[in-house]
Design a protein around this motif. Structure first.
Motif, PDB file in Angstrom:
ATOM      1  N   SER A  67       0.760  -1.176  -0.123  1.00 13.65           N
ATOM      2  CA  SER A  67       0.059   0.081   0.137  1.00 13.65           C
ATOM      3  C   SER A  67       0.893   1.245   0.066  1.00 13.65           C
ATOM      4  O   SER A  67       1.730   1.331   0.770  1.00 13.65           O
ATOM      5  N   TYR A 163      -4.762   1.100  -0.316  1.00 11.68           N
ATOM      6  CA  TYR A 163      -5.818   0.402   0.146  1.00 11.68           C
ATOM      7  C   TYR A 163      -5.674   0.207   1.576  1.00 11.68           C
ATOM      8  O   TYR A 163      -6.773  -0.354   2.252  1.00 11.68           O
ATOM      9  N   ASN A 167      -9.209   0.121   3.868  1.00 10.02           N
ATOM     10  CA  ASN A 167      -9.317  -0.787   4.829  1.00 10.02           C
ATOM     11  C   ASN A 167      -9.876  -0.230   6.155  1.00 10.02           C
ATOM     12  O   ASN A 167     -10.812  -0.712   6.885  1.00 10.02           O
ATOM     13  N   TYR A 266     -14.693   5.286  -2.347  1.00 15.33           N
ATOM     14  CA  TYR A 266     -15.292   4.125  -1.750  1.00 15.33           C
ATOM     15  C   TYR A 266     -16.206   4.780  -0.705  1.00 15.33           C
ATOM     16  O   TYR A 266     -17.578   4.200  -0.485  1.00 15.33           O
ATOM     17  N   GLN A 298     -12.537  -1.788  -7.855  1.00 16.17           N
ATOM     18  CA  GLN A 298     -11.302  -2.467  -8.226  1.00 16.17           C
ATOM     19  C   GLN A 298     -10.905  -1.761  -9.716  1.00 16.17           C
ATOM     20  O   GLN A 298      -9.834  -1.871  -9.995  1.00 16.17           O
ATOM     21  N   MET A 301      -9.037   1.305  -8.794  1.00 22.33           N
ATOM     22  CA  MET A 301      -7.956   1.062  -8.293  1.00 22.33           C
ATOM     23  C   MET A 301      -6.987   0.886  -9.302  1.00 22.33           C
ATOM     24  O   MET A 301      -5.733   1.228  -9.415  1.00 22.33           O
TER      25      MET A 301
END
Length: 437
Positions: A67, A163, A167, A266, A298, A301
């Protein structure tokens, strides 16, 4: 075979002992005895270390994706197969881009034991990085010579946008603890325009939402229930021009913008809005239509992973033409750029203003926290006065840019790069609560 520091120290002492022996014969005799003992010890050390072929092993455990901008854990597991205690020095061949020369661990292992070693790496650039071997230097308790063993498997990892931060936000959202990350709870003003259903009035309900027609039919007060207006389009528009190559704490402004875009997308999808992406520089670049389907994150990303800064000036006229071409519905355009001066902003303001006629435009640009701290210091020389005057001019220009953007009905957000993700989410939630989008 490698000779240790202890070997050389003992060798120097033996030489001094023999030199002293030329003046005092007793030291010469002691030197010969010590040399014989030292030679035998080296031979025994060599035999103990080389009497087996397979003597030690090491494995590296880490995720195949790192990350960007976050601490990523790497774990080494080492063991040996000697029947005696072994001193071990472990060197992990980390990717050259980290420029770390201190990934060296020393440990002492008993027979049949293994050792877990954990360290962390913080990448500041996206891309593919290659780990090499794990190098082990083994020695006995005597520590006169070392045996080198190459172990582990070279592996390639990929550094993606942050990421880990994503999270963290997801976990906090599940436990309703987003305020711990700095996300404000914003009370919505007024009512949304999206009707959900009618229910019977209960004490405490807002009487202004009474549905009089339904109340007349039911002979009982009925009220309208509204929900947050959904499926608004939120586009992260990233400037990839040379101004985004500036670095703060090792990371470029482009990478800060990429990480913030990922988190904003997100949050927008979690709020039932649609998230999309656009990039531009001298020409219009990537475009990903806004969506809220399960695979959208995704796609975002993967698109963000491949973005790189250019060395030229960004063309806002091209951005204006292509946004009008691809985005027909009113949307929130979050433009990540960096205006250092009012003159630089005025060269582009006409195109941003035209975009704001059809869309809600939020312009993100950056302030330097270290520059602000420097401007507050007490100058102690003529040169310091001059430097602080220049620093204050830069700070003042940023504030003037904020004012100019507001004059044209454009929403500005001036933020330090490290606080970008939290500030952009707060701004998005505020604009959503005010019904701007």
């Amino acid at each position: 075979m490698y000779l240790t520091k202890r070997f050389y120290i003992i060798g120097i002492l033996l030489v001094l002992l023999f030199v002293t022996g030329y003046f005092f014969p007793i030291f010469f005799a002691a030197g010969k005895s010590a040399l014989a003992f030292f030679t035998v010890a080296c031979i025994v050390d060599y035999v103990l270390l080389w009497h087996k072929k397979r003597v030690a092993a090491a494995e590296r455990y880490c995720t195949p994706r790192f990350s960007n901008g976050d601490e990523n854990e790497v774990r080494l597991v080492v063991e040996h197969y000697y029947p005696f205690i072994v001193n071990m020095e472990i060197i992990d061949e980390i990717p050259v881009i980290f420029q770390c020369r201190d990934i060296l661990f020393k440990t002492k292992l008993k027979p049949g034991n293994s050792k877990n070693i954990t360290y962390k790496l913080r990448p500041v650039k996206r891309g593919k990085y290659g780990f090499g071997n794990i190098i082990l230097y083994l020695s006995t308790v005597a520590g006169l010579i070392q045996r080198r063993v190459n172990s582990g498997t070279p592996v390639e990892i990929t550094v993606y946008p942050s990421y880990v931060m994503l999270n963290k936000y997801e976990l906090m959202a599940v436990h309703n603890n987003l305020t711990e990350l700095g996300i404000k709870k914003i009370r919505r003003t007024g009512h949304n325009t999206e009707f959900e259903y009618i229910k019977e009035y209960t004490k405490g309900d807002d009487y202004r939402t009474i549905n009089w027609k339904a109340s007349a039919r039911r002979h009982y007060p009925m009220i309208n229930i509204y929900q947050d207006e959904k499926s608004q389009q939120v586009y992260s528009v990233i400037d990839k021009g040379r101004i985004m190559q500036n670095a703060f704490h090792g990371m470029t402004l482009l990478d800060y913008a990429i990480n913030a875009s990922l988190v904003l997308s997100y949050i927008a999808i979690k709020k039932e809005d649609k998230a999309g992406l656009a990039t531009f520089e001298a020409d219009f670049g990537t475009f990903l239509p806004a969506d809220k389907q399960s695979g959208q994150m995704q796609k975002i990303m993967e698109c963000l992973y491949h973005q790189e800064t250019a060395f030229g000036e960004s063309d806002y006229s091209s951005l204006y033409v292509h946004i009008n071409k691809y985005i027909n519905k009113r949307s929130l355009l979050v433009i990540y750029t960096n205006f250092d001066t009012v003159v630089g902003m005025e060269r582009q303001i006409e195109y941003i203003r035209k975009l704001s006629e059809k869309h809600a435009v939020l312009v993100i640009f950056f302030e330097d926290g270290e520059l602000k701290e420097y401007a507050k210091q007490q100058p102690d020389s003529i040169e310091a006065y001059y430097n602080q005057t220049v620093a204050e001019k830069f700070i003042s220009d940023k504030l003037l840019v904020v004012g100019k953007l507001r004059q044209y009905g454009i929403y500005p957000l001036l933020t330090e790069p490290e606080n970008l993700s939290v500030n952009i989410i707060n701004k998005y939630l505020e604009m959503k609560a005010r019904g701007i989008i």
